[in-house]
Scaffold this motif. Structure first.
Motif, PDB file in Angstrom:
ATOM      1  N   GLN A  76      12.743  12.814  33.937  1.00  0.00           N
ATOM      2  CA  GLN A  76      12.844  14.096  33.246  1.00  0.00           C
ATOM      3  C   GLN A  76      13.210  15.213  34.221  1.00  0.00           C
ATOM      4  O   GLN A  76      14.023  16.077  33.909  1.00  0.00           O
ATOM      5  CB  GLN A  76      11.537  14.427  32.529  1.00  0.00           C
ATOM      6  N   LYS A  77      12.624  15.174  35.423  1.00  0.00           N
ATOM      7  CA  LYS A  77      12.946  16.187  36.429  1.00  0.00           C
ATOM      8  C   LYS A  77      14.403  16.084  36.859  1.00  0.00           C
ATOM      9  O   LYS A  77      15.083  17.092  37.026  1.00  0.00           O
ATOM     10  CB  LYS A  77      12.031  16.042  37.650  1.00  0.00           C
ATOM     11  N   GLU A  85      16.898  14.900  35.083  1.00  0.00           N
ATOM     12  CA  GLU A  85      17.721  15.396  33.980  1.00  0.00           C
ATOM     13  C   GLU A  85      17.720  16.916  33.927  1.00  0.00           C
ATOM     14  O   GLU A  85      18.754  17.539  33.702  1.00  0.00           O
ATOM     15  CB  GLU A  85      17.246  14.815  32.638  1.00  0.00           C
ATOM     16  N   LEU A  86      16.557  17.512  34.147  1.00  0.00           N
ATOM     17  CA  LEU A  86      16.481  18.973  34.144  1.00  0.00           C
ATOM     18  C   LEU A  86      17.310  19.546  35.288  1.00  0.00           C
ATOM     19  O   LEU A  86      18.056  20.511  35.096  1.00  0.00           O
ATOM     20  CB  LEU A  86      15.020  19.441  34.252  1.00  0.00           C
ATOM     21  N   LYS A 141      20.918  19.548  34.434  1.00  0.00           N
ATOM     22  CA  LYS A 141      21.246  20.619  33.497  1.00  0.00           C
ATOM     23  C   LYS A 141      21.272  21.974  34.203  1.00  0.00           C
ATOM     24  O   LYS A 141      22.123  22.810  33.912  1.00  0.00           O
ATOM     25  CB  LYS A 141      20.283  20.617  32.323  1.00  0.00           C
ATOM     26  N   LEU A 146      19.150  26.250  29.048  1.00  0.00           N
ATOM     27  CA  LEU A 146      18.488  24.968  29.351  1.00  0.00           C
ATOM     28  C   LEU A 146      17.699  24.474  28.146  1.00  0.00           C
ATOM     29  O   LEU A 146      17.731  23.285  27.811  1.00  0.00           O
ATOM     30  CB  LEU A 146      17.562  25.111  30.562  1.00  0.00           C
ATOM     31  N   ARG A 147      16.995  25.389  27.500  1.00  0.00           N
ATOM     32  CA  ARG A 147      16.204  25.014  26.325  1.00  0.00           C
ATOM     33  C   ARG A 147      17.096  24.452  25.227  1.00  0.00           C
ATOM     34  O   ARG A 147      16.804  23.415  24.635  1.00  0.00           O
ATOM     35  CB  ARG A 147      15.419  26.221  25.795  1.00  0.00           C
ATOM     36  N   LEU A 204      18.332  20.991  26.157  1.00  0.00           N
ATOM     37  CA  LEU A 204      17.277  19.984  26.005  1.00  0.00           C
ATOM     38  C   LEU A 204      16.997  19.695  24.529  1.00  0.00           C
ATOM     39  O   LEU A 204      16.764  18.559  24.148  1.00  0.00           O
ATOM     40  CB  LEU A 204      16.001  20.433  26.717  1.00  0.00           C
ATOM     41  N   GLU A 205      17.032  20.735  23.688  1.00  0.00           N
ATOM     42  CA  GLU A 205      16.830  20.535  22.254  1.00  0.00           C
ATOM     43  C   GLU A 205      17.956  19.696  21.668  1.00  0.00           C
ATOM     44  O   GLU A 205      17.726  18.825  20.840  1.00  0.00           O
ATOM     45  CB  GLU A 205      16.747  21.877  21.524  1.00  0.00           C
ATOM     46  N   GLU A 213      19.682  17.479  23.172  1.00  0.00           N
ATOM     47  CA  GLU A 213      19.492  16.108  23.650  1.00  0.00           C
ATOM     48  C   GLU A 213      18.428  15.393  22.823  1.00  0.00           C
ATOM     49  O   GLU A 213      18.573  14.232  22.479  1.00  0.00           O
ATOM     50  CB  GLU A 213      19.074  16.145  25.117  1.00  0.00           C
ATOM     51  N   GLU A 214      17.351  16.115  22.471  1.00  0.00           N
ATOM     52  CA  GLU A 214      16.286  15.522  21.667  1.00  0.00           C
ATOM     53  C   GLU A 214      16.792  15.167  20.286  1.00  0.00           C
ATOM     54  O   GLU A 214      16.433  14.150  19.730  1.00  0.00           O
ATOM     55  CB  GLU A 214      15.103  16.498  21.533  1.00  0.00           C
ATOM     56  N   ASP A 226      18.619  11.967  20.348  1.00  0.00           N
ATOM     57  CA  ASP A 226      17.738  10.807  20.529  1.00  0.00           C
ATOM     58  C   ASP A 226      17.105  10.362  19.217  1.00  0.00           C
ATOM     59  O   ASP A 226      16.742   9.211  19.055  1.00  0.00           O
ATOM     60  CB  ASP A 226      16.643  11.112  21.545  1.00  0.00           C
TER      61      ASP A 226
END
Length: 163
Positions: free
Chosen positions: A97-98, A100-101, A104, A151-152, A155-156, A158-159, A162
């Motif tokens: 996760q780190k 991936e962040l 980004k 970034l938010r 990430l959203e 990407e979720e 999934d």
């Protein structure tokens, strides 16, 4: 000297309120209130009458609270360490996760990328970042906020993919 029952009925609330104001834990305050009166009974011959009995009782309570903290410090630290330990699977997941962040963050455009790096990974204040860029503290706050929002959203997105 009054009987201990009278002393307890007159001063138990005071001792309890004192303890709850110090530790903010009802269970500890209740337990130590009882222990305070137990110790008072054991040491009643040491009470000289130079102060109010409530002052003497709160002094006993304060000492018991200090003792409680000393005794429980080791166990609290141990609990924190146990809670803080992640399983190997969780550690790997957290590292992924780190990574991936960071990917980004790296995709952000300047100056957002630099401000986010300096703020999060460099632990610099907005004022310090502003000095580096020759800009105001408020400018840094705005740039950081914009980068964080991008970034938010990334990430959203990407979720959602999934799911």
């Amino acid at each position: 000297m009054h009987s201990m029952e009278e002393i307890y009925s007159q001063h138990a609330k005071t001792v309890y309120k004192f303890l709850i104001s110090q530790c903010q834990c009802e269970q500890v305050a209740e337990e130590l209130t009882q222990e305070t009166f137990y110790r008072a009974i054991q040491n009643i011959d040491k009470f000289q009458g130079n102060s109010a009995i409530s002052t003497w009782l709160c002094g006993i309570a304060r000492n018991l609270l200090k003792e409680h903290y000393r005794k429980n410090r080791y166990y609290e630290q141990l609990d924190e360490q146990i809670k803080g330990k992640a399983s190997p699977h969780e550690e790997v997941e957290e590292k992924l996760q780190k990574v991936e962040l960071l990917k980004k963050v790296h995709r952000l455009k300047d100056p957002e990328r630099e401000v986010v790096y300096l703020r999060i990974y460099g632990s610099l204040s907005y004022k310090e970042i502003g000095e580096i860029f020759g800009k105001s503290e408020n400018w840094c706050r705005i740039i950081f906020y914009r980068g964080k929002e991008k970034l938010r959203k990334a990430l959203e997105g990407e979720e959602k993919r999934d799911d």
